[in-house]
Design an enzyme around this catalytic site. Structure first.
Site, short mmCIF file in Angstrom:
data_model
loop_
_atom_site.label_atom_id
_atom_site.label_comp_id
_atom_site.label_asym_id
_atom_site.label_seq_id
_atom_site.Cartn_x
_atom_site.Cartn_y
_atom_site.Cartn_z
N ASP A 210 0.95 -1.24 0.08
CA ASP A 210 -0.03 0.16 0.01
C ASP A 210 0.71 1.23 0.01
O ASP A 210 1.83 1.33 0.85
CB ASP A 210 -1.07 0.01 1.37
CG ASP A 210 -1.89 1.08 1.14
OD1 ASP A 210 -2.97 0.89 0.57
OD2 ASP A 210 -1.52 2.21 1.63
N ASN A 218 -2.42 13.30 -3.67
CA ASN A 218 -3.28 13.82 -4.30
C ASN A 218 -3.73 14.87 -3.93
O ASN A 218 -3.94 15.82 -4.91
CB ASN A 218 -4.67 12.71 -4.24
CG ASN A 218 -4.58 11.34 -5.02
OD1 ASN A 218 -3.98 11.36 -6.15
ND2 ASN A 218 -5.12 10.32 -4.54
N HIS A 223 -4.85 14.68 -8.67
CA HIS A 223 -5.14 13.44 -8.91
C HIS A 223 -4.31 12.92 -10.20
O HIS A 223 -4.07 11.57 -10.27
CB HIS A 223 -6.64 13.21 -9.27
CG HIS A 223 -7.45 13.22 -7.66
ND1 HIS A 223 -7.45 12.04 -7.03
CD2 HIS A 223 -8.07 14.05 -7.10
CE1 HIS A 223 -8.03 12.54 -5.83
NE2 HIS A 223 -8.55 13.74 -5.99
N ASP A 227 -2.37 9.72 -10.56
CA ASP A 227 -2.47 8.39 -11.29
C ASP A 227 -0.84 8.11 -11.90
O ASP A 227 -0.69 6.99 -12.15
CB ASP A 227 -3.28 8.86 -12.55
CG ASP A 227 -4.68 9.01 -12.14
OD1 ASP A 227 -5.05 8.63 -11.02
OD2 ASP A 227 -5.35 9.27 -12.88
N GLU A 253 -4.99 2.45 -3.87
CA GLU A 253 -3.69 2.55 -3.81
C GLU A 253 -2.94 1.40 -3.33
O GLU A 253 -1.79 1.20 -2.96
CB GLU A 253 -3.13 3.86 -2.81
CG GLU A 253 -3.50 3.55 -1.35
CD GLU A 253 -4.71 4.53 -1.18
OE1 GLU A 253 -4.75 4.84 0.08
OE2 GLU A 253 -5.62 4.47 -2.07
#
Length: 333
Positions: A210, A218, A223, A227, A253
């Site tokens: 994770d 973010n 965002h 990405d 994530e």
């Protein structure tokens, strides 16, 4: 009194037969008509065979001699029909090496079943293209002792259909953003790997990872940049993991890895290497550099594990413990 002559047709009778020359002429005209009709049918058949985009073929099973192949062979295979008629191995040699055994075994089933309709295999054309064929074949007559067994068939080029099927499968099984397995597909494959490992008594490791503080990425950089982080982490995973390992994005994530045949010591080394590789990634947003780390939970298959869920739960618990202890580390559960 003047009498007009009557115009009479000379109809042959038993008493007055037709002259031999006239009979021969009529027979020749009749034969010529038959030849013309046959020629027209042959031309029509030839036109149909040329227009059909499927390969019609026939072989003598015992001698493997190709008795006939339609014009589409040269279009589909990109090879000379005359070479095939001279040597059956021309067809065999064009089959993709990975499909050759299947193609030969499935063809042999025609002797038992009389017909085979579910053959699909790849060929390599003369210019190196890979094409998919759907090949139906059957014995065209009742096999009698002493008579040759003739197998006939029709091979259709289904490359476009196969490409569409593969693309639909890819879309159904792949995470669009990272191009790794999506959650559903990952766990389908992971369960298969788990069952295989249990049946063979082989080692298997389950790894969860994770991204640490991903929400801050973010919030701080947007965002789109988030990405990009996910894509780069996926690339790192694909670069480190082996060909047979399973890798997928199973949450926002969160990624998961299954390592078939990997003993605990080796699985730990893989996880540590992956963590270092991701820590070394560098990102830049409007001149501001930043990096990310991951927390990982590792679980290895034991005799007490009856389902994949057992491994998943242990890895999940270990991952959250790694976060609690300061993140950017691997813990085994």
């Amino acid at each position: 009194m003047v009498h007009e002559k009557s115009c009479l047709i000379d109809v042959p009778t038993a008493e007055h037969p037709r002259p031999a020359a006239a009979a021969t002429l009529l027979e020749l005209m009749h034969a010529q008509g038959e030849v013309e009709r046959l020629s027209e049918r042959e031309q029509l058949l030839s036109s149909l065979l040329i227009s059909v985009n499927a390969v019609l073929w026939a072989i003598d099973w015992e001698t493997r001699r190709v008795l006939y192949v339609s014009p589409a062979y040269e279009r589909v295979f990109g090879r000379s029909a005359s070479l095939l008629l001279a040597d059956y191995r021309e067809w065999r040699n064009s089959i993709h090496p990975e499909d050759l055994d299947y193609a030969e075994r499935s063809l042999a089933r025609v002797l038992e079943q009389g017909t085979v309709e579910d053959r699909e295999y790849r060929i390599i054309t003369a210019d190196g293209q890979i094409r998919w064929l759907s090949d139906k074949c059957y014995i065209n007559q009742q096999v009698e002792p002493g008579k040759p067994v003739i197998v006939v068939g029709i091979a259709e080029d289904i490359t476009e259909k196969k490409q569409l099927e593969l693309e639909l499968h890819r879309l159904a099984t792949t995470d669009v953003l990272t191009q790794t397995s999506n959650r559903r597909h990952f766990f389908e494959c992971a369960n298969q790997a788990f069952d295989t490992a249990c049946a063979q008594g082989a080692p298997l490791a389950f790894l969860l990872l994770d991204i640490d503080d991903f929400k801050e990425v973010n919030d701080s950089y947007g965002h789109l940049e988030g990405d990009q982080v996910l894509r780069r982490i996926a690339e790192s995973g694909r670069g480190i993991l082996r060909r047979g390992d399973l890798f997928g994005r199973i949450g926002g994530e969160e990624f998961a890895v299954v390592l078939p045949g990997c003993v605990p010591e080796m699985a730990l080394l893989v996880a540590e290497r992956l963590g270092k590789e991701i820590q070394n990634l560098s990102f830049n947003y409007e001149g501001q550099a930043f990096g990310v780390t991951i927390s990982q939970g590792l679980a290895n298959l034991t005799e007490q594990d009856t389902t994949l869920d057992n491994l998943f739960a242990r890895a999940d618990t270990a991952m959250y413990e790694a976060k609690r202890l300061g993140k950017n580390r691997v813990l085994a559960g």
